[in-house]
Design a protein around this motif. Structure first.
Motif, PDB file in Angstrom:
ATOM      1  N   ILE A 255     -11.142  21.469 -32.053  1.00 37.33           N
ATOM      2  CA  ILE A 255     -11.856  20.856 -33.279  1.00 37.33           C
ATOM      3  C   ILE A 255     -12.692  19.725 -32.530  1.00 37.33           C
ATOM      4  CG2 ILE A 255     -11.627  18.991 -35.006  1.00 37.33           C
ATOM      5  CD1 ILE A 255      -8.685  20.423 -35.346  1.00 37.33           C
ATOM      6  N   ALA A 256     -12.400  18.921 -31.677  1.00 30.24           N
ATOM      7  CA  ALA A 256     -13.414  17.891 -31.209  1.00 30.24           C
ATOM      8  C   ALA A 256     -14.677  18.543 -30.566  1.00 30.24           C
ATOM      9  CB  ALA A 256     -12.689  16.861 -30.282  1.00 30.24           C
ATOM     10  N   ALA A 257     -14.509  19.691 -29.768  1.00 32.91           N
ATOM     11  CA  ALA A 257     -15.773  19.935 -28.984  1.00 32.91           C
ATOM     12  C   ALA A 257     -16.728  20.625 -30.137  1.00 32.91           C
ATOM     13  CB  ALA A 257     -15.224  21.296 -28.380  1.00 32.91           C
ATOM     14  N   THR A 258     -16.442  20.833 -31.216  1.00 33.28           N
ATOM     15  CA  THR A 258     -17.342  21.609 -32.365  1.00 33.28           C
ATOM     16  C   THR A 258     -18.322  20.466 -32.592  1.00 33.28           C
ATOM     17  OG1 THR A 258     -15.832  21.076 -34.314  1.00 33.28           O
ATOM     18  CG2 THR A 258     -15.757  23.495 -32.947  1.00 33.28           C
ATOM     19  N   ARG A 259     -17.778  19.232 -32.717  1.00 31.44           N
ATOM     20  CA  ARG A 259     -18.622  17.965 -33.018  1.00 31.44           C
ATOM     21  C   ARG A 259     -19.712  18.180 -32.129  1.00 31.44           C
ATOM     22  NH1 ARG A 259     -17.269  12.229 -35.228  1.00 31.44           N
ATOM     23  NH2 ARG A 259     -19.102  11.021 -34.531  1.00 31.44           N
ATOM     24  N   PHE A 260     -19.768  18.495 -30.805  1.00 29.39           N
ATOM     25  CA  PHE A 260     -20.799  18.420 -29.875  1.00 29.39           C
ATOM     26  C   PHE A 260     -21.356  19.762 -29.605  1.00 29.39           C
ATOM     27  CE2 PHE A 260     -17.996  15.055 -29.119  1.00 29.39           C
ATOM     28  CZ  PHE A 260     -18.769  14.151 -29.028  1.00 29.39           C
ATOM     29  N   GLY A 261     -21.261  20.772 -30.706  1.00 25.24           N
ATOM     30  CA  GLY A 261     -21.650  22.183 -30.564  1.00 25.24           C
ATOM     31  C   GLY A 261     -21.152  22.770 -29.518  1.00 25.24           C
ATOM     32  N   ARG A 262     -19.850  22.513 -28.903  1.00 26.52           N
ATOM     33  CA  ARG A 262     -19.266  23.370 -27.972  1.00 26.52           C
ATOM     34  C   ARG A 262     -17.960  23.864 -28.049  1.00 26.52           C
ATOM     35  NH1 ARG A 262     -20.166  21.462 -22.174  1.00 26.52           N
ATOM     36  NH2 ARG A 262     -20.997  23.597 -22.303  1.00 26.52           N
ATOM     37  N   GLY A 263     -17.585  25.218 -27.699  1.00 24.23           N
ATOM     38  CA  GLY A 263     -16.433  25.832 -27.755  1.00 24.23           C
ATOM     39  C   GLY A 263     -15.461  25.516 -26.688  1.00 24.23           C
ATOM     40  N   VAL A 264     -14.246  26.182 -26.713  1.00 27.66           N
ATOM     41  CA  VAL A 264     -13.283  25.816 -25.531  1.00 27.66           C
ATOM     42  C   VAL A 264     -12.723  27.237 -25.383  1.00 27.66           C
ATOM     43  CG1 VAL A 264     -12.850  23.492 -26.262  1.00 27.66           C
ATOM     44  CG2 VAL A 264     -11.397  25.459 -27.159  1.00 27.66           C
ATOM     45  N   ARG A 265     -12.300  27.398 -23.997  1.00 24.00           N
ATOM     46  CA  ARG A 265     -11.563  28.712 -23.530  1.00 24.00           C
ATOM     47  C   ARG A 265     -10.446  28.165 -22.807  1.00 24.00           C
ATOM     48  NH1 ARG A 265     -16.792  30.542 -22.042  1.00 24.00           N
ATOM     49  NH2 ARG A 265     -17.497  32.309 -23.303  1.00 24.00           N
ATOM     50  N   PRO A 266      -9.185  28.648 -23.195  1.00 24.54           N
ATOM     51  CA  PRO A 266      -8.034  28.196 -22.274  1.00 24.54           C
ATOM     52  C   PRO A 266      -7.865  28.766 -20.984  1.00 24.54           C
ATOM     53  CG  PRO A 266      -7.315  29.073 -24.405  1.00 24.54           C
ATOM     54  CD  PRO A 266      -8.820  29.321 -24.334  1.00 24.54           C
ATOM     55  N   LEU A 267      -7.600  28.060 -20.066  1.00 25.49           N
ATOM     56  CA  LEU A 267      -7.658  28.220 -18.321  1.00 25.49           C
ATOM     57  C   LEU A 267      -6.616  29.287 -18.164  1.00 25.49           C
ATOM     58  CD1 LEU A 267      -8.782  24.820 -17.165  1.00 25.49           C
ATOM     59  CD2 LEU A 267     -10.360  26.835 -17.686  1.00 25.49           C
ATOM     60  N   ASP A 268      -5.461  29.306 -19.019  1.00 23.79           N
ATOM     61  CA  ASP A 268      -4.437  30.274 -18.329  1.00 23.79           C
ATOM     62  C   ASP A 268      -3.565  30.429 -19.460  1.00 23.79           C
ATOM     63  OD1 ASP A 268      -3.143  27.761 -19.268  1.00 23.79           O
ATOM     64  OD2 ASP A 268      -3.056  27.187 -16.986  1.00 23.79           O
ATOM     65  N   ALA A 269      -2.499  31.127 -19.463  1.00 22.81           N
ATOM     66  CA  ALA A 269      -1.452  31.723 -20.333  1.00 22.81           C
ATOM     67  C   ALA A 269      -0.969  30.579 -21.403  1.00 22.81           C
ATOM     68  CB  ALA A 269      -0.475  32.748 -19.975  1.00 22.81           C
ATOM     69  N   ALA A 270      -0.847  29.207 -20.417  1.00 22.20           N
ATOM     70  CA  ALA A 270       0.065  28.341 -21.017  1.00 22.20           C
ATOM     71  C   ALA A 270      -0.952  27.695 -22.207  1.00 22.20           C
ATOM     72  CB  ALA A 270       0.141  27.177 -20.254  1.00 22.20           C
ATOM     73  N   GLY A 271      -2.215  27.636 -21.742  1.00 23.04           N
ATOM     74  CA  GLY A 271      -3.233  27.064 -22.614  1.00 23.04           C
ATOM     75  C   GLY A 271      -3.449  27.897 -24.071  1.00 23.04           C
ATOM     76  N   ARG A 272      -3.351  29.169 -23.831  1.00 23.94           N
ATOM     77  CA  ARG A 272      -3.227  30.145 -24.986  1.00 23.94           C
ATOM     78  C   ARG A 272      -1.974  29.968 -25.791  1.00 23.94           C
ATOM     79  NH1 ARG A 272      -5.576  33.300 -20.749  1.00 23.94           N
ATOM     80  NH2 ARG A 272      -3.565  34.315 -20.289  1.00 23.94           N
ATOM     81  N   ALA A 273      -0.879  29.654 -25.218  1.00 16.69           N
ATOM     82  CA  ALA A 273       0.180  29.465 -26.066  1.00 16.69           C
ATOM     83  C   ALA A 273       0.066  28.166 -26.794  1.00 16.69           C
ATOM     84  CB  ALA A 273       1.501  29.472 -25.280  1.00 16.69           C
ATOM     85  N   ASP A 274      -0.507  26.915 -26.089  1.00 15.97           N
ATOM     86  CA  ASP A 274      -0.937  25.831 -26.773  1.00 15.97           C
ATOM     87  C   ASP A 274      -1.522  25.885 -27.974  1.00 15.97           C
ATOM     88  OD1 ASP A 274       0.688  24.500 -24.584  1.00 15.97           O
ATOM     89  OD2 ASP A 274      -1.203  23.664 -23.567  1.00 15.97           O
ATOM     90  N   LEU A 275      -2.553  26.687 -27.959  1.00 15.45           N
ATOM     91  CA  LEU A 275      -3.391  26.828 -29.340  1.00 15.45           C
ATOM     92  C   LEU A 275      -2.810  27.423 -30.289  1.00 15.45           C
ATOM     93  CD1 LEU A 275      -6.656  28.186 -28.022  1.00 15.45           C
ATOM     94  CD2 LEU A 275      -6.441  25.835 -29.041  1.00 15.45           C
ATOM     95  N   LEU A 276      -1.744  28.393 -30.097  1.00 14.32           N
ATOM     96  CA  LEU A 276      -0.678  29.174 -31.222  1.00 14.32           C
ATOM     97  C   LEU A 276       0.294  28.036 -31.533  1.00 14.32           C
ATOM     98  CD1 LEU A 276      -0.613  32.653 -29.334  1.00 14.32           C
ATOM     99  CD2 LEU A 276      -2.200  31.829 -31.407  1.00 14.32           C
ATOM    100  N   HIS A 277       0.566  27.044 -30.760  1.00 15.16           N
ATOM    101  CA  HIS A 277       1.545  26.252 -31.503  1.00 15.16           C
ATOM    102  C   HIS A 277       1.252  24.742 -31.092  1.00 15.16           C
ATOM    103  CE1 HIS A 277       3.614  29.902 -29.938  1.00 15.16           C
ATOM    104  NE2 HIS A 277       4.514  29.970 -30.738  1.00 15.16           N
ATOM    105  N   PRO A 278       0.563  24.337 -31.945  1.00 11.90           N
ATOM    106  CA  PRO A 278      -0.067  22.837 -32.202  1.00 11.90           C
ATOM    107  C   PRO A 278       1.096  21.999 -32.890  1.00 11.90           C
ATOM    108  CG  PRO A 278      -1.085  24.000 -33.846  1.00 11.90           C
ATOM    109  CD  PRO A 278      -0.466  25.152 -33.103  1.00 11.90           C
ATOM    110  N   HIS A 279       1.132  20.952 -32.695  1.00  9.18           N
ATOM    111  CA  HIS A 279       0.634  20.070 -31.235  1.00  9.18           C
ATOM    112  C   HIS A 279       1.236  19.938 -30.053  1.00  9.18           C
ATOM    113  CE1 HIS A 279      -3.027  18.715 -33.800  1.00  9.18           C
ATOM    114  NE2 HIS A 279      -2.147  18.519 -34.763  1.00  9.18           N
TER     115      HIS A 279
END
Length: 327
Positions: A82-106
């Motif tokens: 969410i925060a990155a969009t304020r600056f016109g930026r997108g995010v990509r998870p660096l690993d499988a754990a990051g992808r899981a974090d996006l699916l299970h906030p917070h």
């Protein structure tokens, strides 16, 4: 020093005590006493608006974001998106754990992610859906944005199938107008409009709403960001301007950018129906919908909505809409 009344990320007046923790890459686990109930950013008790914004801006300027365990704030990956969009930026998870974090906030893991510019993403266009009355159609056609190549307009009128309308600057068949009676059910009207989309995603706006062209051009990139994270609905901040004055109801997130198969629920104050709940959504801060209202409309609106759906009219909202914005 500017102490926080509103969240320094999303500007919501929803800061509240929190017991949440984040674990940083060095293994340190840190508790934050405050959290934003809207975007989820965490804050320490001495957080300062200007310092936090400057620090976050610098941290989001590179190719990789790594959470700073000494900063006055903290984010999990869901909030970072969410925060990155304020600056016109997108995010990509660096690993499988990051992808899981996006699916299970917070998540408790402090955010780490790759970064990229949203305006560099090439994706299929997004359909634009507009709701209005027959008397407003001329103005809507005259003000269509150049970023849309598929425009569906649904009138609140006697039912009529879609018809093609020629509009200068748009290819043949790009703009279609249909009609159905609102019948005091906003969700049903939005669902009928959603079904008219030709592209996989549609942005819906009302006759008294506008989105700046620059913000509209980034919608396909936001849809791509959503697809990558199993998200089906994206909210946009909305600026309510009552007789030209920005109201205190902000960011007033409206979940209007949705996959074509998403449907709405609620006769008034309708919201997308998501099988997986709010985890299948996020909101963007790259640009706000401008909502133009008159004082008379505000004073009558909540009463009308309450009559349409007793108990859900948000009668208290009228007072907040008539109160000027303050930090």
């Amino acid at each position: 020093m500017t102490r926080l009344r509103r969240c320094f990320v999303c500007a919501a007046d929803m800061l509240a005590p929190s017991g949440r923790h984040l674990t940083f890459s060095d293994g340190r686990r840190r508790r934050f006493p405050l959290a934003c109930g809207s975007c989820g950013v965490l804050l320490d008790g001495q957080a300062d608006t200007s310092r936090c914004r400057a620090h976050l801006s610098a941290a989001l300027a590179g190719e990789v974001f790594v959470s700073d365990g000494q900063a006055e704030y903290g984010l999990d990956l869901y909030t970072l998106r969410i925060a990155a969009t304020r600056f016109g930026r997108g995010v990509r998870p660096l690993d499988a754990a990051g992808r899981a974090d996006l699916l299970h906030p917070h998540a408790e893991r402090a955010a780490r992610a790759g970064l990229y510019d949203l305006d560099g993403v090439q994706m299929p266009p997004v359909s634009l859906g507009l709701l209005c009355r027959p008397s407003e159609l001329g103005g809507m056609l005259a003000g269509l944005p150049d970023w849309a190549d598929d425009v569906a307009i649904l009138l609140d009128a006697e039912a009529a199938p879609p018809r093609v309308v020629a509009v200068p600057g748009f290819r043949d068949g790009a703009v279609r107008v249909a009609a159905r009676p609102l019948s005091e059910n906003f969700a049903a009207q939005r669902n009928a409009l959603q079904a008219m989309a030709r592209h996989p995603w549609m942005l819906q706006l009302d006759a008294d709403e506008r989105l700046a062209p620059a913000a509209g051009r980034l919608l396909p990139a936001l849809a791509a960001l959503a697809e990558a994270g199993a998200v089906r609905s994206i909210g946009l901040a909305r600026e309510n301007r009552v007789d030209g004055i920005l109201a205190d109801v902000f960011p007033d997130v409206q979940y209007r950018l949705n996959r074509r198969d998403v449907t709405y629920a609620g006769r008034v104050h309708e919201r997308p129906r998501l099988a997986g709940g709010w985890h299948e959504s996020f909101f963007s801060l790259h640009g706000a919908i401008e909502h133009r209202l008159s004082r008379a409309h505000v004073e009558a609106r909540s009463q009308r909505y309450e009559a349409m759906d007793p108990g859900r009219g948000r009668l208290e909202e009228a007072e907040a809409l008539l109160r000027p914005y303050r930090d």
